[in-house]
Structure formats: C-alpha cells, structure tokens
Design an enzyme around this catalytic site. Structure first.
Site, PDB file in Angstrom:
ATOM      1  N   ASP A  38       0.872  -1.166   0.000  1.00  0.00           N
ATOM      2  CA  ASP A  38       0.000   0.000   0.000  1.00  0.00           C
ATOM      3  C   ASP A  38       0.920   1.229   0.000  1.00  0.00           C
ATOM      4  OD1 ASP A  38      -2.391   1.616   0.521  1.00  0.00           O
ATOM      5  OD2 ASP A  38      -1.575   1.838   2.529  1.00  0.00           O
TER       6      ASP A  38
ATOM      7  N   LYS B 203     -11.484   6.318  -3.065  1.00  0.00           N
ATOM      8  CA  LYS B 203     -12.018   7.471  -2.353  1.00  0.00           C
ATOM      9  C   LYS B 203     -13.496   7.749  -2.659  1.00  0.00           C
ATOM     10  CE  LYS B 203      -8.102   7.525  -0.544  1.00  0.00           C
ATOM     11  NZ  LYS B 203      -7.982   6.667   0.647  1.00  0.00           N
TER      12      LYS B 203
END
Length: 264
Positions: free
Chosen positions: A8, A49
């Site tokens: 990540d 998002k």
C-alpha cells in the site's frame, strides 16, 4: 519462493500515520457543513475514495448532520461535490505528505537484490498517484508497477482485482508466492480476497492514527499499548503476519521461503 510484494502507499511506505487523506476528508466535509472525527474517517480507510465518501455519507451521525443542515439526505450530486472538493484538497496536501517511512528504502533494496518484484495498490486515483509516485521516486523508492482502481474498471478494495491484475502482469500463477503489505483492514481484506499472504504494519499505520511526532512523544509503555491495540485489530481479521516496522518484512519473506523449500 516469494516472487512479488505488493505494498500500500499512505501509512505503509509513505505519509507516517496516513495524515494527508484524513486532513483532506475533514476539509471536504467541513466545506459542506459536516464535522467528521478521525475514527469515522479511518474506519474504511484504504478504499477507493469515491467508495469511501459513500461509506461516510451513509453513517448515521453524518446523515443526522446532513438532515439538520439541509433538511434532507445527501444525493449523488452531493457526493460528487464532496468528491471533487476532496480531490482538490488531497492533491494539495500530497505534495507535503509523501516522505518515505523509516526502513522503506532498506526493504526495497533487499527485494531488488533478491529479484523479488515490487508493486503497489492504493485507494488513490491515477492523478493523485502521479504526485506520490514522482516524489517517492525522487527519494529512491520506485515500484515496478503502480496500480489504482482505474486500471481495473474501478474495482477498488476490498476487491482482489488490483492484485490479480498485478499477478497477471508479473506472470505469477500461485497467489501463495505473493505478499500484500498494508496498514488498514481493507488492505488485509483485499489480500485475503486475492488468496495472497497478508502482512499488517503497526507503526505509522492508519489504524494507529498517530503522527511520527505523536508516537515518539509516548513513553515505552504507552507505545507498547498503542502497538498492541493495532495488533489486536489485525488479528481480528486473520492477518497472516503483523510487523512493527516495514523492514521486519525481510524476516517474514525468509521464513516463508524456508517453509516453501521444506514443503518441496
């Protein structure tokens, strides 16, 4: 043998504490009259998002605030407005929150030395990643493959699509030869869904939610308490391995390689 490690970004390799998205979420929602807590934001951290904003808008406290402010529930147009505001804010903050975490370069160099491929998945968009990737590269960290949900038809975490895309690009058939490393529960869920080994990072993680300064100001006992709180959260979602610092990953790789050698 382990053939690839998939990291990540924020909270794992850069941006200790994953601060940039938290700040951007707070600003985007405050601009429409909604106050968010850090815990509300971090609850689904790691998702794409757009999806993350949808999750926040569905929280009871947020819906109550919205009704009080506007007399109705948020619409898809409201979600788009918040998303655009979030993007604008995050792109601004990313320029200041892309410092590499301790141990990243050392780990990256180890992986390169032993021929282990390095890729990344993220909840950021391609536009956001261009900023992060450029600054990380300037500091010596340049993964071979950087993947966002836009590369896999908007199938963000916890979908395994990004990891599967990476495995295909790297010509890896066996998911047990791949490790996914992240700092959120969504990272771990993504890894489980793809069938790869999962590693959760404790220090500097979004789950811990502290900046480097805040963590360093704690005494040894307080730091231990914070580490254990994060470890318990990772354990609850059956994370395969949990490490304090990213360089501890080296020991995990050597352990897995030795176990594979014995198996064969």
């Amino acid at each position: 043998m382990i053939e690839a490690v998939i990291f990540d970004w924020a909270g794992t390799t850069v941006d200790y504490g994953s601060l940039a998205p938290v700040i951007a979420f707070k600003k985007a929602f405050k601009d429409v009259g909604i106050e968010l807590t850090d815990s509300e934001i971090r609850q689904d951290m790691g998702m794409a998002k757009w999806d993350h904003i949808g999750k926040i808008l569905n929280m009871n406290d947020v819906k109550d605030q919205w009704k009080h402010e506007y007399g109705s529930l948020p619409t898809n147009d409201d979600r788009k407005r918040i998303y655009l505001g979030f993007q604008k804010s995050l792109i601004k903050y990313l320029r200041d929150y892309t410092e590499l975490k301790s141990g990243v370069l050392k780990t990256f160099n180890y992986l390169k030395e032993y021929g282990i491929k390095v890729a990344t998945t993220t909840g950021y968009t391609n536009e956001m990643m261009r900023i992060v990737e450029k600054k990380a590269s300037e500091n010596g960290y340049a993964p071979e493959l950087v993947v966002t949900s836009e590369d896999v038809h908007d199938q963000g975490r916890p979908s395994p699509a990004m990891i599967q895309y990476i495995m295909e690009k790297f010509n890896i058939d066996d998911p047990q030869k791949v490790i996914k490393v992240g700092d959120t529960l969504v990272d771990i869920e993504e890894g489980h869904n793809a069938g790869v080994k999962t590693v959760g990072i404790v220090e500097g993680s979004s789950l811990m939610g502290l900046s480097q300064v805040e963590f360093d100001e704690l005494d040894d006992e307080q730091q231990l308490v914070k580490r254990n709180e994060v470890k318990r959260k990772f354990e609850l979602v059956n994370t395969d391995f949990i490490i304090d610092n990213i360089y501890d990953l080296v020991q995990i790789i050597e352990y897995l390689n030795e176990a594979m050698d014995k198996k064969w």
